[in-house]
Design an enzyme around this catalytic site. Sequence first.
Site, PDB file in Angstrom:
ATOM      1  N   ASP A 331      -2.428  -0.725  -7.211  1.00 55.62           N
ATOM      2  CA  ASP A 331      -1.912  -1.361  -6.000  1.00 55.62           C
ATOM      3  C   ASP A 331      -2.539  -2.761  -5.903  1.00 55.62           C
ATOM      4  O   ASP A 331      -3.472  -3.094  -6.632  1.00 55.62           O
ATOM      5  CB  ASP A 331      -2.241  -0.493  -4.772  1.00 55.62           C
ATOM      6  CG  ASP A 331      -1.302  -0.792  -3.600  1.00 55.62           C
ATOM      7  OD1 ASP A 331      -0.635  -1.841  -3.616  1.00 55.62           O
ATOM      8  OD2 ASP A 331      -1.234   0.037  -2.664  1.00 55.62           O
ATOM      9  N   GLU A 532       0.813  -0.883   7.167  1.00 50.47           N
ATOM     10  CA  GLU A 532      -0.483  -0.525   6.580  1.00 50.47           C
ATOM     11  C   GLU A 532      -1.593  -0.445   7.638  1.00 50.47           C
ATOM     12  O   GLU A 532      -1.365  -0.012   8.756  1.00 50.47           O
ATOM     13  CB  GLU A 532      -0.821  -1.488   5.437  1.00 50.47           C
ATOM     14  CG  GLU A 532       0.255  -1.424   4.342  1.00 50.47           C
ATOM     15  CD  GLU A 532      -0.109  -2.127   3.059  1.00 50.47           C
ATOM     16  OE1 GLU A 532      -1.253  -2.092   2.631  1.00 50.47           O
ATOM     17  OE2 GLU A 532       0.816  -2.730   2.465  1.00 50.47           O
TER      18      GLU A 532
END
Length: 868
Positions: A331, A532
Amino acid sequence: MFPRAGLLNLMDKKTKTLLIPALLLALIGGCQARVNDQLVGGGNIWPKLDVEVKADSHIEVRIDEILSTMTLEQKVAQMIQPELRDFTVEDMRKYGFGSFLNGASGFPNNDRYATVQDWLDLAEKMHQASVDSSLDGIDIPTMWGTDAVHGHNNVVGATLFPHNIGLGATRNIPLIEKIAEVTAAEVLITGIDWVFSPTVAVVRDDRWGRTYEGYSEDPDLVRLYAAAFVKGLQGQAGGDFFAGQHVISTLKHFIGDGGTIDGDDQGNNKSNEQELFNIHAQGYVGGLTAGAQSVMASFSSWHGEKIHGSKYLITNVLKERMGFDGLVVGDWNGHGQIKGCSNEDCPEAVIAGLDILMVPTKAWKPLLENTINQVELGIIPLERIDDAVSRILRVKLRAGLFDKASPANRVLAGSVDRFGSENHRQVARQAVRESLVLLKNNGNLLPLSPNFNILVAGDGADNIGKQSGGWSISWQGTDNKNSDFPGGSSIYEGFAQQVKAAGGHIELNIEGEFSRKPDVAIVVFGEDPYAEGHGDLSDLAYSKDEQTDLALLKSLKEQGIPVVSIFLSGRPLWVNAELNASDAFVAAWLPGSEGQAVAEVLLRDKQDKVQHNFSGKLSFSWPSSPLQLVNKTDRDYRPLFPYGFGLRYGDLVHLPSDLPEEFGLGSVDKKGISIFEGKPHKLLKMFLTSGKKDVAIHANTQVSTGIHYRTIDKMVQEDAFRVKFFGQESSGVKFVSIAGREKELATLASNSSSISLTVKTDSAISDPVWVVVKCPATITDSNSCYTAYDIADELRSLPPGIWQQISINLSCFSKYSNSRVKGSAVSLFELHAAEELDLSISNIQLYQTAKTNSTQCNSVMNDTVTDF
Ligand code: BGC
């Protein structure tokens, strides 16, 4: 951990020859030890999956052929994934990156209004540069990865589907596959090959800001959805696999992202290995079996170790045990979070098993150079690089990237008429309709007649950005206007269209004002967009500070207007007050660009018939208190609406409108509620008070004048505290207190009947030792008083040095005015001694029922007895 490549370059050859093998041995030994620790009999936990995509000998031969022609530089370049904003087409020509991405808010030419043609043009340019061997000597096609997480959401004009939480409520597996097919088609139109979806997190704590990216709290549902979504994106193994209209899928984020402590984004998951498989791995079981070709590593940790650096989980478990032969991508600079790594330098991630390092920012260049260096120096074994590149090539070959036309010449490329087309939007509208969950419909207020005089209010009513949530054009989704969603519709627009066509009257007013008293008010409100960690919460109360939506609902009700609430949210939230103030309440999640579909369910048609009944069922249980967070498998978990709940028209279910509204610590049930259990309850803070000074306790040891506090170990590390008071009361007031906000504690105090402390005395006890509790309503009507009880006698009766549990019936407490905590803060526990005291405490609990019979004030027992 490793000497950095820069340092190694400075060493002479002899030192390197001696040092490097030693380092490698240390690393291998270290990994082995960790693996063995974690396994403890876990060898059978991870099954070999019967993956539907079988190894193809032609592809394997081709991989070997290509690999044998590649230089180290060309190989490592396949593993580096830069981001659009930080490299150029010329960099692609020069280095030949195996892939690249546009992160959220990354657009061609940095233009958020880039057209479909702009996206396609850039895809074509990057592809051509990658297959141009003039500078890097190689012609392997690159691949572009993008976050198409609810449709091709970075591109203006795309069809935006409900976020995954809404799709979870549909329970419609064929629809999930269809949505993935439409997403793949829109992605292909822009020339992109690879999407970073589906998210297969199994969310266990809804405070996590990414809850809405998950389909469900139920691992079984996630497993089924993952398989369906992968098939929709990539095609069916052995059937239309990567034929024409398909793109590469990514299961993310491996593994346990939905199970971090307190729902912290990028936090630590402490599940044991069996739970890791049973709960958090189920999306991988489904998705990998269906043939997903890539997996993205999670930012989170497992028992403190970052997944990006976990050779055990990535290599041993995912690749070896489960048999995944596709690629693992990191990521967003996730490798840089591994201990000892930076974004520019991280052999650990490659050794752990990452095949592609996602490296936004300019860090791609030093990372590329350092990685090449580390292979040359033997820090990273060449076999690991060959394995990574083989995996990347395998995925590219399976997806047909070597043989397909260039992006601009592929099936669907640039088909602007199919981008956000009516057909695609119809699929999204079906998803919106089926995702709506009816939580309350008192008096069968819904469905509404389109002939009514309707007021539509609330800041979500005419706001496509708000109804779409995060990952909508921009990362956070906070800066969008309705015009940023051409072809889309707001929720109000859907109602307006139908009401006007049926001859009814409709008025839009965000604040709920009207020119003509309406027959019914529809109020659309809820969470503002986030993505997020920006969406992480400390509890599940909706809008606890600014209660403007609640005020609006109440004012409409006070005017005698029936109220329908449409709640937009990325997770179930504690909305008892809003439910009480509504006659009907619909959980609409984050429906995406097709808001008009909401009216297709809530309104009858012109002939007064139901158009579409509700069919949505909760895929996440709905909390009955703001702190009903986790433990979904706990038999004592009693949500307000259970998993699977969802009303249909005609159901005769009346939800009482007096649900508890106090923002409390939750209900004090038989099990009691912990004020202190190793640490204070999340909503409470602990203070040391000496004289006039209050200090919040942060450190393990804290000393104020005449008072000394330190954490101690009872069963495990630092699960208790020991407090010593020095000197006499005349030398100043001294307290230890555990306090919180008044409005959060009212219910708790009034529902409690006894308090119990697990204590250990360490020296003689003198009178008095006051335990103070904010007075519960069971004792007095007043809500602002304090009551106290002198526990000196009870303490004296305890055998010194042994942990015991003392419980006191709160009805024995007497009025006390000396409480320390004032203002809007109140304390649930205070300890106050007039003389010297040395006392250790591990647990403080409040109970709903009296611990003793009413004639008795206290009970003292061995602390192992905790329930009654
Ligand atoms: C997210 C991933 C996403 C990546 C690329 C990260 O911040 O965690 O889910 O795929 O960015 O945009």
